[in-house]
Motif scaffolding. Sequence first.
Motif, PDB file in Angstrom:
ATOM      1  N   LEU A 158       0.836  -1.198   0.000  1.00  0.00           N
ATOM      2  CA  LEU A 158       0.000   0.000   0.000  1.00  0.00           C
ATOM      3  C   LEU A 158       0.871   1.248   0.000  1.00  0.00           C
ATOM      4  O   LEU A 158       0.581   2.232  -0.690  1.00  0.00           O
ATOM      5  N   GLN A 159       1.919   1.190   0.801  1.00  0.00           N
ATOM      6  CA  GLN A 159       2.796   2.358   0.863  1.00  0.00           C
ATOM      7  C   GLN A 159       3.420   2.609  -0.501  1.00  0.00           C
ATOM      8  O   GLN A 159       3.503   3.734  -0.989  1.00  0.00           O
ATOM      9  N   GLU A 160       3.852   1.519  -1.127  1.00  0.00           N
ATOM     10  CA  GLU A 160       4.487   1.682  -2.442  1.00  0.00           C
ATOM     11  C   GLU A 160       3.505   2.276  -3.436  1.00  0.00           C
ATOM     12  O   GLU A 160       3.838   3.193  -4.205  1.00  0.00           O
ATOM     13  N   THR A 161       2.272   1.750  -3.395  1.00  0.00           N
ATOM     14  CA  THR A 161       1.255   2.247  -4.314  1.00  0.00           C
ATOM     15  C   THR A 161       1.000   3.738  -4.094  1.00  0.00           C
ATOM     16  O   THR A 161       0.995   4.528  -5.044  1.00  0.00           O
ATOM     17  N   ALA A 162       0.807   4.097  -2.846  1.00  0.00           N
ATOM     18  CA  ALA A 162       0.514   5.506  -2.549  1.00  0.00           C
ATOM     19  C   ALA A 162       1.678   6.380  -2.953  1.00  0.00           C
ATOM     20  O   ALA A 162       1.509   7.477  -3.492  1.00  0.00           O
ATOM     21  N   TYR A 163       2.864   5.887  -2.675  1.00  0.00           N
ATOM     22  CA  TYR A 163       4.065   6.657  -2.981  1.00  0.00           C
ATOM     23  C   TYR A 163       4.196   6.910  -4.481  1.00  0.00           C
ATOM     24  O   TYR A 163       4.451   8.031  -4.923  1.00  0.00           O
ATOM     25  N   GLN A 164       4.001   5.841  -5.256  1.00  0.00           N
ATOM     26  CA  GLN A 164       4.098   6.002  -6.721  1.00  0.00           C
ATOM     27  C   GLN A 164       2.962   6.884  -7.216  1.00  0.00           C
ATOM     28  O   GLN A 164       3.150   7.696  -8.123  1.00  0.00           O
ATOM     29  N   ALA A 165       1.771   6.693  -6.619  1.00  0.00           N
ATOM     30  CA  ALA A 165       0.614   7.437  -7.121  1.00  0.00           C
ATOM     31  C   ALA A 165       0.795   8.935  -6.893  1.00  0.00           C
ATOM     32  O   ALA A 165       0.399   9.751  -7.726  1.00  0.00           O
ATOM     33  N   LEU A 166       1.365   9.303  -5.803  1.00  0.00           N
ATOM     34  CA  LEU A 166       1.548  10.734  -5.531  1.00  0.00           C
ATOM     35  C   LEU A 166       2.595  11.325  -6.461  1.00  0.00           C
ATOM     36  O   LEU A 166       2.543  12.502  -6.809  1.00  0.00           O
ATOM     37  N   GLY A 167       3.538  10.478  -6.854  1.00  0.00           N
ATOM     38  CA  GLY A 167       4.489  10.881  -7.869  1.00  0.00           C
ATOM     39  C   GLY A 167       5.377  12.038  -7.464  1.00  0.00           C
ATOM     40  O   GLY A 167       5.920  12.068  -6.368  1.00  0.00           O
ATOM     41  N   ASP A 168       5.489  13.011  -8.372  1.00  0.00           N
ATOM     42  CA  ASP A 168       6.372  14.141  -8.113  1.00  0.00           C
ATOM     43  C   ASP A 168       5.672  15.251  -7.364  1.00  0.00           C
ATOM     44  O   ASP A 168       6.258  16.278  -7.090  1.00  0.00           O
ATOM     45  N   ARG A 169       4.406  15.066  -7.088  1.00  0.00           N
ATOM     46  CA  ARG A 169       3.654  16.173  -6.501  1.00  0.00           C
ATOM     47  C   ARG A 169       3.850  16.201  -4.992  1.00  0.00           C
ATOM     48  O   ARG A 169       4.255  15.225  -4.372  1.00  0.00           O
ATOM     49  N   ARG A 170       3.547  17.377  -4.429  1.00  0.00           N
ATOM     50  CA  ARG A 170       3.607  17.489  -2.973  1.00  0.00           C
ATOM     51  C   ARG A 170       2.272  17.087  -2.382  1.00  0.00           C
ATOM     52  O   ARG A 170       1.242  17.267  -3.012  1.00  0.00           O
ATOM     53  N   GLY A 171       2.332  16.614  -1.160  1.00  0.00           N
ATOM     54  CA  GLY A 171       1.065  16.282  -0.506  1.00  0.00           C
ATOM     55  C   GLY A 171       1.271  15.156   0.467  1.00  0.00           C
ATOM     56  O   GLY A 171       2.393  14.897   0.924  1.00  0.00           O
ATOM     57  N   ALA A 172       0.159  14.496   0.787  1.00  0.00           N
ATOM     58  CA  ALA A 172       0.241  13.410   1.758  1.00  0.00           C
ATOM     59  C   ALA A 172      -0.842  12.399   1.499  1.00  0.00           C
ATOM     60  O   ALA A 172      -1.890  12.723   0.932  1.00  0.00           O
ATOM     61  N   VAL A 480      -4.913   2.951  -4.541  1.00  0.00           N
ATOM     62  CA  VAL A 480      -4.665   2.300  -3.249  1.00  0.00           C
ATOM     63  C   VAL A 480      -5.742   1.265  -2.962  1.00  0.00           C
ATOM     64  O   VAL A 480      -5.449   0.138  -2.547  1.00  0.00           O
ATOM     65  N   PHE A 481      -7.002   1.653  -3.219  1.00  0.00           N
ATOM     66  CA  PHE A 481      -8.077   0.698  -2.981  1.00  0.00           C
ATOM     67  C   PHE A 481      -7.897  -0.542  -3.850  1.00  0.00           C
ATOM     68  O   PHE A 481      -8.041  -1.673  -3.399  1.00  0.00           O
ATOM     69  N   ASP A 482      -7.577  -0.309  -5.130  1.00  0.00           N
ATOM     70  CA  ASP A 482      -7.388  -1.445  -6.034  1.00  0.00           C
ATOM     71  C   ASP A 482      -6.348  -2.389  -5.473  1.00  0.00           C
ATOM     72  O   ASP A 482      -6.535  -3.602  -5.418  1.00  0.00           O
ATOM     73  N   ARG A 483      -5.253  -1.798  -5.043  1.00  0.00           N
ATOM     74  CA  ARG A 483      -4.163  -2.622  -4.547  1.00  0.00           C
ATOM     75  C   ARG A 483      -4.586  -3.386  -3.297  1.00  0.00           C
ATOM     76  O   ARG A 483      -4.285  -4.560  -3.145  1.00  0.00           O
ATOM     77  N   TYR A 484      -5.317  -2.695  -2.437  1.00  0.00           N
ATOM     78  CA  TYR A 484      -5.704  -3.325  -1.164  1.00  0.00           C
ATOM     79  C   TYR A 484      -6.626  -4.507  -1.404  1.00  0.00           C
ATOM     80  O   TYR A 484      -6.467  -5.580  -0.817  1.00  0.00           O
ATOM     81  N   PHE A 485      -7.636  -4.304  -2.270  1.00  0.00           N
ATOM     82  CA  PHE A 485      -8.639  -5.352  -2.396  1.00  0.00           C
ATOM     83  C   PHE A 485      -8.260  -6.424  -3.400  1.00  0.00           C
ATOM     84  O   PHE A 485      -8.830  -7.516  -3.394  1.00  0.00           O
TER      85      PHE A 485
END
Lengths: 488, 579
Positions: A158-172, A480-485
């Motif tokens: 999940l962390q990897e997915t979220a990390y890649q999904a956020l990409g180069d942008r700032r945020g959380a 993230v949801f896709d990855r989780y389920f």
Amino acid sequence: MKKQSMERKSRTSTDRGKRKNREFAVVTYFFVGMFMMMMGYFAYFQVFLSEDFINSPYNTRQNTFAEHVVRGEVRSADGKTLAQTIVGGDGGETRYYPYGPMFAHAVGYDSNGKSGIESFGNFSLLRSHAFFLEQVLNGIQNQKNQGDNIVSTLNYSLQETAYQALGDRRGAVVVLEPSTGKILAMVSKPDFDPNTIKAEWDRIISDTDSENSVLVNRATQGLYPPGSTFKILTTLEYIKEHPDYQSYSYECTGSIGMEHTEIHCYGNAVHGVEDLETSFAKSCNTSYANIGLGLDKKAFKQLCSNMLFQKDLPIQYPSNRSSFVLKESSNTDEVTQTAIGQGETLVTPMHMAMVTSAIANNGVLMRPYVIDHTENYKGVEVKSYKPSQYGSLLTEEEAAKLQKFMSMVVSEGTGSKLNGQSYQAAGKTGSAEFSSNKSESHAWFTGYASMEGKGTVAITVIVEKGGAGSSVAVPIAKQVFDRYFNQS
Amino acid sequence: MVHLITELSKYTMIILFALYTWQCFFALKKSVDAEEQAWKFKKQVVYMYLFHLNAYAVLFLSTKNLDLVKFYLWQVAFFLAVQICYGIFYKRVSKLVVNNMCMLMCIGFVALTRLSYKHAVKQFVIAAISVAVTMFIPYFISRWKFVRGLTWMYALAGITMLGVVAVLGAVSHGAKLSFSVAGVTVQPSEFIKIIFVFFVASMFYESTEFVQVAKATIVAALHVVILVLSKDLGTGFIFFVAYMVMLYVATRKLYYFAGGMLCGAAASVAAYFLFNHVRVRVVAWQDPLAVFEREGNQVSNSLFAIGTGGWFGMGLNQGMPYKIPEVKQDFIFSAIAEELGGIFAICLILVCVSCLLMFLNIAMQMQDFFYKLVALGLGVIYGFQIFLSIGGDIKFIPSTGVTLPLVSYGGSSLLSTMIIFAVIQGLYLMRERGEAEVPKKPVKKKRRQKTQDSERGGRGPQALEDGGQELAAQVRGIVQENRMEENGDRELAAQVRGIVQENRMEENGDRELAAQVRGIVQESRMEENGDRELAAQVRGILKEGQQRQRKRPGRVGKEGGVLSHEETIHGTKIQDFDR
């Protein structure tokens, strides 16, 4: 002292002798009893209480532990090593983070101070529960003991997915498990590489550009205007004040004028006739401005206070307090701005995640935690941390109603990108303006998803200056949801 | 190599001290043989010296401070001197108490050396002086009977000194504990404790009538109040408890004690609401980490030290005891627990408890009511202070700011504790000499000392010395004394005299008997039983004594038909109360 009096035939003398020292004996027993209790407490403290007590950041002795113990590992729930100490041939120790920046804020760093798990789990990592004799032998041979390992609740995938999904942008991105409070993922960008932080330290802290605040954990410390995600709370207040909320009806004409400001719907949309559910699903600003005008400000403030505003969040990570500053004396501009999630209100992503979790968990907020258990280096469990309730943020009925509203967002409203999946998603989008430049906004999404047999997971996403929550934040949540389920 | 020794020493020091502690209690239980008894105490001394050597070896190796070697040798000389002096001059005292005193001081020196060499040296110097000064006390205590009558002088002295404390005192750490005279800091409350005990004892020795009790209570209350107002809560509490216990034992009336405790409880609650410094301590006790910055600092650090040390300690010089505020005084126990280990700390508590038991033991064995009360009072003062000190360190009770006697740094405390120990030893001497009124000629005393080894396996046949003449003389002496002290009871005197005459031929002389007679005489004065009863009892005792002397004087009690489940000390028993 001979017991002559004991052998006496005369009763009085025996009485006297008997009485003579009875009080002394009582006093003796009393004192002995007191001391036994004290020794008992001492033993009790050593055995049961001491480990927890000395695990306090105030205890400076922890710094010396490193002289006797090799720091243990931090692991993810699914078995990956997130941090470990590598002992070189010369005995030198290096702290190595196999995944570099990916867990930078969640796991933290260990040089120039500590942060994250490395900080509040410091004590556990520097304690060794290796077998007792082994420790004695190590001590005698002047060798270090191997420290305990921390198994966190973080889920690598999940962390990897979220990390890649956020990409180069700032945020959380924050991912929680509402039924237990486990923190499954926590990403904050911009970030740093904990492997090289020591070398980069000077550069990092002297960088005065606030855009580059890499050390700030935006998930727990980033304060942003909530935007439309705040409508969850506005709706809740409205429901509490108006049991007949089903009869709410409003015609949206695209804008509504206040004393000094005018409120538009996002993208200048015109929504027409709406009830409460539609207002929420479509995130209609004018409708909510209207709602806001009719709310009891004092009660609203109380509600937000119960909802953890102006409070330190009950988590181990340091957090900033969300603020809600509406007062009795606030004018209509302020009221309406606040109702739609603008104004002076500020929240952290973790805070929104917790509110969402509580809603998903029928009103009960479970305290978020990130350390699942500790074990010695051979894998024997040392201490396990159980989920604990923080309390009910809202009643079960209120939660059920909000769940319905949030489902509508996905099925009919701004969260439609999450519609039609194998899981059922619900949530609220937000596009929060943060400056006088109306065309810029932070993209928010906070929501949860569940699937039969796989439980429920909650997520909060914010992309700084991302634009519209529905188009920017929701897709991240979807990944993230896709990855989780879909992971087996 | 150094590390190896330091690491191993963790375990050897614990073992040595544990063996020492074991002897403290084991020596109480089964001592039958005088020789075996002596051997046990010698073993204790050996353990002590070994521990001492071990500790200083570690300290020297880890600090490389050559001064330590000299210091160590001075200490060895000191302990040898103490042991020898007591061995030569005071054979009849409690060896166990002497050993414990030395052992506690030894631990104190070790801990203080580790914390601050300068302070350790100062402590040592004061200890040496104190021992020298107090060496004479046991002798005088056993002889100076007039101390019983100085009641109001004690009160006056006590209150004056307390007043001085309250008014002039230097404010140290928020409590007006001490004042300075010519550069030396004196804590008067330490000495007032002793004076206070003597005061109460002599008050109750005179009478335990209600009026007397009331007077004594007022004075006691005055002491306590002044101390509380001076923010010296711990000492005030000690005074209060000591007074309560002495009151209970002297009057035997539970309701005094119960009433007193209720008042005390009420006063504590009132103090909690009235005084901020009381509230602060309670808060720090409940959750010290929450108030870590201010009030909880001491207790938190103390618990960090104790908890981090674990059962086996960090090792001497390996921990961080200096992080604890007041570590040389109130919190020295925590420093010891951190570096020497939890096991060591528990043994330390046990050693202190064994001292306390010895004090209470002599209190039970004394016949003279005054000395019983003195021993009891001093015992309670000593024991309760230990309880408050250690209890506060481990957060068992709120911290009250009292030190650990003989171990903590503090000259006044050291000296006053030595005085207490010396007085107790004096009482042990008195017991051995039978509390004789008539001063013995030195020749006789030496002879008596020679007849028994210093380890008092019990009264052997040699103890049956003089004939009935001695008894008669003693009883006559008693009679004379009573006539002077009381309001003249001719009848009593005549009867006693008559009894003496009756029994002169039958007696083989028994000092113990005489002491009992005397004790009964005094007691009866207080209890106001009829003289006839007294006469009967006296007669009975003498008759019984005559019977018993046909056999060997009972020591391990089976022939007496008495089995005590209490401890046996030096072969003699603590009175069994439930017979």
